[in-house]
Design a protein around this motif. Structure first.
Motif, PDB file in Angstrom:
ATOM      1  N   THR A 171      25.115  46.706 -16.655  1.00 17.89           N
ATOM      2  CA  THR A 171      25.356  47.766 -17.636  1.00 17.89           C
ATOM      3  C   THR A 171      24.582  47.489 -18.924  1.00 17.89           C
ATOM      4  O   THR A 171      23.903  48.376 -19.459  1.00 17.89           O
ATOM      5  CB  THR A 171      26.866  47.893 -17.933  1.00 17.89           C
ATOM      6  OG1 THR A 171      27.534  48.244 -16.731  1.00 17.89           O
ATOM      7  CG2 THR A 171      27.133  48.939 -19.002  1.00 17.89           C
ATOM      8  N   VAL A 172      24.654  46.259 -19.414  1.00 16.63           N
ATOM      9  CA  VAL A 172      23.900  45.880 -20.610  1.00 16.63           C
ATOM     10  C   VAL A 172      22.400  45.952 -20.321  1.00 16.63           C
ATOM     11  O   VAL A 172      21.630  46.468 -21.134  1.00 16.63           O
ATOM     12  CB  VAL A 172      24.294  44.463 -21.087  1.00 16.63           C
ATOM     13  CG1 VAL A 172      23.383  43.974 -22.199  1.00 16.63           C
ATOM     14  CG2 VAL A 172      25.741  44.449 -21.533  1.00 16.63           C
ATOM     15  N   TYR A 173      21.998  45.457 -19.161  1.00 23.30           N
ATOM     16  CA  TYR A 173      20.587  45.480 -18.784  1.00 23.30           C
ATOM     17  C   TYR A 173      20.057  46.919 -18.753  1.00 23.30           C
ATOM     18  O   TYR A 173      18.987  47.211 -19.303  1.00 23.30           O
ATOM     19  CB  TYR A 173      20.387  44.805 -17.422  1.00 23.30           C
ATOM     20  CG  TYR A 173      18.972  44.892 -16.924  1.00 23.30           C
ATOM     21  CD1 TYR A 173      17.995  44.050 -17.432  1.00 23.30           C
ATOM     22  CD2 TYR A 173      18.607  45.830 -15.970  1.00 23.30           C
ATOM     23  CE1 TYR A 173      16.687  44.138 -16.991  1.00 23.30           C
ATOM     24  CE2 TYR A 173      17.302  45.926 -15.528  1.00 23.30           C
ATOM     25  CZ  TYR A 173      16.348  45.079 -16.043  1.00 23.30           C
ATOM     26  OH  TYR A 173      15.049  45.172 -15.616  1.00 23.30           O
ATOM     27  N   GLY A 194      13.914  50.574 -23.934  1.00 20.33           N
ATOM     28  CA  GLY A 194      12.537  50.099 -23.879  1.00 20.33           C
ATOM     29  C   GLY A 194      12.336  48.642 -24.247  1.00 20.33           C
ATOM     30  O   GLY A 194      11.207  48.199 -24.420  1.00 20.33           O
ATOM     31  N   HIS A 195      13.421  47.873 -24.347  1.00 22.64           N
ATOM     32  CA  HIS A 195      13.302  46.469 -24.742  1.00 22.64           C
ATOM     33  C   HIS A 195      13.025  45.544 -23.560  1.00 22.64           C
ATOM     34  O   HIS A 195      12.348  44.536 -23.722  1.00 22.64           O
ATOM     35  CB  HIS A 195      14.576  45.999 -25.445  1.00 22.64           C
ATOM     36  CG  HIS A 195      14.864  46.755 -26.699  1.00 22.64           C
ATOM     37  ND1 HIS A 195      14.034  46.763 -27.793  1.00 22.64           N
ATOM     38  CD2 HIS A 195      15.913  47.560 -27.027  1.00 22.64           C
ATOM     39  CE1 HIS A 195      14.539  47.516 -28.741  1.00 22.64           C
ATOM     40  NE2 HIS A 195      15.693  48.012 -28.302  1.00 22.64           N
ATOM     41  N   TRP A 196      13.595  45.821 -22.420  1.00 24.45           N
ATOM     42  CA  TRP A 196      13.462  44.962 -21.247  1.00 24.45           C
ATOM     43  C   TRP A 196      12.873  45.759 -20.096  1.00 24.45           C
ATOM     44  O   TRP A 196      13.015  46.970 -20.018  1.00 24.45           O
ATOM     45  CB  TRP A 196      14.818  44.404 -20.812  1.00 24.45           C
ATOM     46  CG  TRP A 196      15.522  43.588 -21.838  1.00 24.45           C
ATOM     47  CD1 TRP A 196      14.983  42.993 -22.944  1.00 24.45           C
ATOM     48  CD2 TRP A 196      16.910  43.277 -21.854  1.00 24.45           C
ATOM     49  NE1 TRP A 196      15.946  42.329 -23.639  1.00 24.45           N
ATOM     50  CE2 TRP A 196      17.150  42.482 -22.996  1.00 24.45           C
ATOM     51  CE3 TRP A 196      17.969  43.576 -21.019  1.00 24.45           C
ATOM     52  CZ2 TRP A 196      18.404  41.997 -23.317  1.00 24.45           C
ATOM     53  CZ3 TRP A 196      19.226  43.092 -21.338  1.00 24.45           C
ATOM     54  CH2 TRP A 196      19.423  42.308 -22.466  1.00 24.45           C
ATOM     55  N   ARG A 233      10.580  40.812 -20.487  1.00 25.66           N
ATOM     56  CA  ARG A 233       9.945  41.987 -21.086  1.00 25.66           C
ATOM     57  C   ARG A 233       8.891  42.519 -20.122  1.00 25.66           C
ATOM     58  O   ARG A 233       8.756  43.705 -19.932  1.00 25.66           O
ATOM     59  CB  ARG A 233       9.297  41.624 -22.418  1.00 25.66           C
ATOM     60  CG  ARG A 233       8.694  42.833 -23.119  1.00 25.66           C
ATOM     61  CD  ARG A 233       8.237  42.533 -24.520  1.00 25.66           C
ATOM     62  NE  ARG A 233       9.387  42.177 -25.333  1.00 25.66           N
ATOM     63  CZ  ARG A 233       9.351  41.273 -26.305  1.00 25.66           C
ATOM     64  NH1 ARG A 233       8.237  40.633 -26.571  1.00 25.66           N
ATOM     65  NH2 ARG A 233      10.418  41.003 -27.000  1.00 25.66           N
ATOM     66  N   ARG A 234       8.150  41.604 -19.510  1.00 29.50           N
ATOM     67  CA  ARG A 234       7.181  41.941 -18.459  1.00 29.50           C
ATOM     68  C   ARG A 234       7.366  40.934 -17.331  1.00 29.50           C
ATOM     69  O   ARG A 234       7.742  39.796 -17.568  1.00 29.50           O
ATOM     70  CB  ARG A 234       5.754  41.855 -18.994  1.00 29.50           C
ATOM     71  CG  ARG A 234       5.417  42.951 -19.953  1.00 29.50           C
ATOM     72  CD  ARG A 234       3.985  42.834 -20.475  1.00 29.50           C
ATOM     73  NE  ARG A 234       3.819  43.635 -21.661  1.00 29.50           N
ATOM     74  CZ  ARG A 234       4.126  43.256 -22.890  1.00 29.50           C
ATOM     75  NH1 ARG A 234       4.608  42.040 -23.092  1.00 29.50           N
ATOM     76  NH2 ARG A 234       3.962  44.046 -23.912  1.00 29.50           N
TER      77      ARG A 234
END
Length: 115
Positions: A31-33, A40-42, A60-61
């Motif tokens: 859920t957090v992910y 757009g952070h992860w 991130r990548r």
């Protein structure tokens, strides 16, 4: 005569010597992910089931080192808490006994460094 002195993981309730997340824990983490992906952070994640820990690594990548690692270490449950979030360099950002409390680290507003 050689003796294997390395500690072997104890069997968990499934009879294997591997620690992993249960359904409720994985749901909270995903859920957090999902929220952070939508922002757009992860972009990517990895799951590791080890003998003494279960690890959810966040990237991130895909080609980078993990930004964060959410670790479950049942052996530390009575001392420091079974849950920890570590940053890229190994710095422990938050540790605790309850996953929901540890995941609140990602609910905080992001602060920009002004120089």
């Amino acid at each position: 005569m050689a003796f294997d002195s390395a500690p072997h993981p104890r069997p968990n309730r499934h009879g294997t010597g591997v620690v992993f997340f249960d359904r409720r824990e994985l749901s909270q983490i995903l859920t957090v992910y999902g929220r952070m992906v939508a922002a757009g952070h992860w972009r990517d994640y990895a799951l590791d089931a080890l003998g003494d820990a279960a690890v959810f690594s966040i990237f991130r990548r895909a080609s980078e080192h993990p930004l964060y690692r959410i670790e479950k270490r049942p052996a530390l449950a009575r001392r420091q808490g079974a849950w920890a979030i570590t940053a890229h360099g190994g710095l422990v950002l938050k540790r605790g006994r309850e996953l929901s409390q540890v995941l609140k680290l990602f609910d905080r507003a992001r602060f920009a460094v002004v120089g």
